[in-house]
Design a protein around this motif. Sequence first.
Motif, PDB file in Angstrom:
ATOM      1  N   LEU A   1     -21.288 -27.631  15.636  1.00  0.00           N
ATOM      2  CA  LEU A   1     -21.476 -26.244  16.053  1.00  0.00           C
ATOM      3  C   LEU A   1     -20.170 -25.534  15.723  1.00  0.00           C
ATOM      4  N   TYR A   2     -20.130 -24.929  14.535  1.00  0.00           N
ATOM      5  CA  TYR A   2     -18.875 -24.522  13.926  1.00  0.00           C
ATOM      6  C   TYR A   2     -18.107 -23.439  14.677  1.00  0.00           C
ATOM      7  N   TYR A   3     -18.806 -22.504  15.290  1.00  0.00           N
ATOM      8  CA  TYR A   3     -18.185 -21.218  15.579  1.00  0.00           C
ATOM      9  C   TYR A   3     -17.869 -20.977  17.049  1.00  0.00           C
TER      10      TYR A   3
ATOM     11  N   PRO B   1     -16.810 -25.686   8.009  1.00  0.00           N
ATOM     12  CA  PRO B   1     -17.781 -26.457   7.208  1.00  0.00           C
ATOM     13  C   PRO B   1     -17.086 -27.243   6.098  1.00  0.00           C
ATOM     14  N   MET B   2     -17.601 -28.434   5.825  1.00  0.00           N
ATOM     15  CA  MET B   2     -17.083 -29.236   4.723  1.00  0.00           C
ATOM     16  C   MET B   2     -17.676 -28.743   3.411  1.00  0.00           C
ATOM     17  N   GLY B   3     -16.977 -29.012   2.315  1.00  0.00           N
ATOM     18  CA  GLY B   3     -17.504 -28.708   0.990  1.00  0.00           C
ATOM     19  C   GLY B   3     -18.168 -29.937   0.400  1.00  0.00           C
ATOM     20  N   TYR B   4     -19.318 -29.752  -0.237  1.00  0.00           N
ATOM     21  CA  TYR B   4     -20.067 -30.869  -0.812  1.00  0.00           C
ATOM     22  C   TYR B   4     -20.300 -30.641  -2.298  1.00  0.00           C
ATOM     23  N   ASN B   5     -20.210 -31.710  -3.069  1.00  0.00           N
ATOM     24  CA  ASN B   5     -20.815 -31.730  -4.398  1.00  0.00           C
ATOM     25  C   ASN B   5     -22.154 -32.432  -4.201  1.00  0.00           C
ATOM     26  N   SER B   6     -23.198 -31.642  -4.007  1.00  0.00           N
ATOM     27  CA  SER B   6     -24.481 -32.202  -3.571  1.00  0.00           C
ATOM     28  C   SER B   6     -25.056 -33.197  -4.569  1.00  0.00           C
ATOM     29  N   SER B   7     -24.814 -32.987  -5.872  1.00  0.00           N
ATOM     30  CA  SER B   7     -25.366 -33.899  -6.880  1.00  0.00           C
ATOM     31  C   SER B   7     -24.752 -35.289  -6.763  1.00  0.00           C
ATOM     32  N   PHE B   8     -23.403 -35.353  -6.673  1.00  0.00           N
ATOM     33  CA  PHE B   8     -22.725 -36.637  -6.521  1.00  0.00           C
ATOM     34  C   PHE B   8     -23.034 -37.259  -5.162  1.00  0.00           C
ATOM     35  N   TYR B   9     -23.089 -36.413  -4.127  1.00  0.00           N
ATOM     36  CA  TYR B   9     -23.376 -36.901  -2.784  1.00  0.00           C
ATOM     37  C   TYR B   9     -24.718 -37.624  -2.762  1.00  0.00           C
TER      38      TYR B   9
ATOM     39  N   GLN C   1     -18.033 -39.606   9.939  1.00  0.00           N
ATOM     40  CA  GLN C   1     -16.857 -39.115  10.654  1.00  0.00           C
ATOM     41  C   GLN C   1     -15.787 -38.758   9.645  1.00  0.00           C
ATOM     42  N   PRO C   2     -15.198 -37.563   9.762  1.00  0.00           N
ATOM     43  CA  PRO C   2     -15.523 -36.475  10.661  1.00  0.00           C
ATOM     44  C   PRO C   2     -16.835 -35.791  10.244  1.00  0.00           C
ATOM     45  N   ILE C   3     -17.400 -35.004  11.156  1.00  0.00           N
ATOM     46  CA  ILE C   3     -18.618 -34.273  10.809  1.00  0.00           C
ATOM     47  C   ILE C   3     -18.310 -32.852  10.357  1.00  0.00           C
ATOM     48  N   ALA C   4     -17.062 -32.425  10.515  1.00  0.00           N
ATOM     49  CA  ALA C   4     -16.662 -31.076  10.118  1.00  0.00           C
ATOM     50  C   ALA C   4     -15.157 -31.039   9.934  1.00  0.00           C
ATOM     51  N   GLY C   5     -14.673 -29.983   9.322  1.00  0.00           N
ATOM     52  CA  GLY C   5     -13.252 -29.768   9.198  1.00  0.00           C
ATOM     53  C   GLY C   5     -12.742 -28.877  10.325  1.00  0.00           C
ATOM     54  N   GLY C   6     -11.413 -28.659  10.310  1.00  0.00           N
ATOM     55  CA  GLY C   6     -10.820 -27.743  11.267  1.00  0.00           C
ATOM     56  C   GLY C   6     -10.250 -28.391  12.503  1.00  0.00           C
ATOM     57  N   LYS C   7     -10.534 -29.668  12.735  1.00  0.00           N
ATOM     58  CA  LYS C   7     -10.039 -30.323  13.940  1.00  0.00           C
ATOM     59  C   LYS C   7      -8.578 -30.749  13.778  1.00  0.00           C
ATOM     60  N   THR C   8      -7.917 -30.929  14.917  1.00  0.00           N
ATOM     61  CA  THR C   8      -6.527 -31.362  14.940  1.00  0.00           C
ATOM     62  C   THR C   8      -6.454 -32.845  15.288  1.00  0.00           C
ATOM     63  N   TYR C   9      -5.632 -33.585  14.524  1.00  0.00           N
ATOM     64  CA  TYR C   9      -5.510 -35.029  14.703  1.00  0.00           C
ATOM     65  C   TYR C   9      -4.072 -35.411  14.973  1.00  0.00           C
ATOM     66  N   ASP C  10      -3.924 -36.563  15.608  1.00  0.00           N
ATOM     67  CA  ASP C  10      -2.623 -37.058  16.008  1.00  0.00           C
ATOM     68  C   ASP C  10      -2.077 -38.030  14.971  1.00  0.00           C
ATOM     69  N   GLY C  11      -1.766 -37.520  13.781  1.00  0.00           N
ATOM     70  CA  GLY C  11      -1.104 -38.315  12.756  1.00  0.00           C
ATOM     71  C   GLY C  11      -1.990 -39.058  11.790  1.00  0.00           C
TER      72      GLY C  11
ATOM     73  N   VAL D   1     -16.907 -34.850  -1.365  1.00  0.00           N
ATOM     74  CA  VAL D   1     -16.840 -34.018  -0.172  1.00  0.00           C
ATOM     75  C   VAL D   1     -15.379 -33.727   0.128  1.00  0.00           C
ATOM     76  N   ASP D   2     -15.095 -32.532   0.643  1.00  0.00           N
ATOM     77  CA  ASP D   2     -13.730 -32.215   1.055  1.00  0.00           C
ATOM     78  C   ASP D   2     -13.755 -31.452   2.370  1.00  0.00           C
ATOM     79  N   LEU D   3     -12.662 -31.567   3.108  1.00  0.00           N
ATOM     80  CA  LEU D   3     -12.560 -30.896   4.389  1.00  0.00           C
ATOM     81  C   LEU D   3     -11.114 -30.577   4.701  1.00  0.00           C
ATOM     82  N   GLU D   4     -10.918 -29.662   5.631  1.00  0.00           N
ATOM     83  CA  GLU D   4      -9.592 -29.271   6.076  1.00  0.00           C
ATOM     84  C   GLU D   4      -9.350 -29.804   7.481  1.00  0.00           C
ATOM     85  N   VAL D   5      -8.160 -30.378   7.705  1.00  0.00           N
ATOM     86  CA  VAL D   5      -7.801 -30.883   9.024  1.00  0.00           C
ATOM     87  C   VAL D   5      -6.381 -30.440   9.339  1.00  0.00           C
TER      88      VAL D   5
END
Length: 412
Positions: A107-109, A147-155, A164-174, A245-249
């Motif tokens: 639930l992104y927002y 939201p994560m970015g997908y290359n749907s054809s390769f995926y 895991q993870p199911i989305a980007g944007g989260k903060t991690y401890d190292g 797939v790519d994501l931001e953390v």
Amino acid sequence: MILGVCLLGSTLTSCALPTVISNYVDSIGSEAGNKKIEYTDEAKKSGFTLEQPTTGVVVGKEEVLIQGSLAEAKAGDQILVRISKDGKSGQKIISIKDKKFRQAVPLYYGKGKHEVEVLIPGDSKTDYYYSATRFTVENSSSLQQIPMGYNSSFYRQYGVTLEQPIAGGKTYDGKVLLQGTVDPPSKSTKQVEYLVVRADKGEDKSNYYIPVKDRKFSQWIPLRFGAGDYKVQLTVGDLHYSPVVDLEVKNSVSADLRDLLPGSGMESDDPQIIALSKKITANENSPMEKARAIYKHVATNVSYDMKKDRNYWDDGALKTLRERKGICHDYALTTVALLRAIEIPARYIGGDAGEPHAWVEAKIGDKWIPMDPTWGSGYSAGKKFVKAYDPSYFNPNPASFKKTHKKPEVIY
């Protein structure tokens, strides 16, 4: 009334195709929590069933579980889920296996109502999807996700599912856990042995290899460059520079630990490596003498493999110590791992010594000293390697060393 949509590349867009109209046919209850799930005609025809959620209005925290089946699903088919709130929209791809699907959807927002729409693949057009159902989730969390970015054809081609993870944007401890499955739907697609991960912070870049065993992968990836924003890219080994797939953390750890954390093939956190490093350096008192002892151990216990002509994805310190042979790449990985295991900052240097070559630098006090355990191990005589320990390639004269070792690059 719902329109058909098509997926072009990694972006879900409306497209210039004939409009497909699908009417919702199930009745809708009037009370929140009792609102019935509604299905389109296309969903009914395709044998689509949603088991979770069970009602059209549900409560979630950061995510919601979507589970069900699609009777007419073919090998490689995927479910698309669109999550919307206040004019913003993101999507999630869910793989179908044996006509079933089950995965958490972010639930992104932040806090409040999210509208969730589930789309199913069309029966005749590639990357064309029809709306199957929709429901509302009241998110109790204020966390903003990306939201994560997908290359749907390769995926789809390689049957990748990132659980895991199911989305980007989260903060991690190292470090961040990457976990999922790789199960190509076509028998003609080569089974994937490993994935390549990049975890970059601005201009600082690092690469990692994740083994795929029994079609599953799970590995913690270090965020080694200190606090800030990272871009993480997951790539099938054969593709290398085409992320699936790519994501931001975000990393909350402020310390820059690039020269101390484990890396691919530099398993400095492995109990065997730690124990060996402590044993090698047990009688040494200063960091300089500990580094010298590690250099000598690698140079004298590893032999140059004259038959090996390139690096492999599964190369590493553990493999080299087990086989007691390798090329410069393997000598360097092993030395770095042993140094980092006793908290001596160390880095892998790629460069040129008449041909592509790798060596090591260790930080002693405030100074980086070079060492080349490969050249310290012996020399070649024709097609034969001659073991002959040479201590002079530990902390050599800088001017002399630079004449033979050029174009250095730190590789993480």
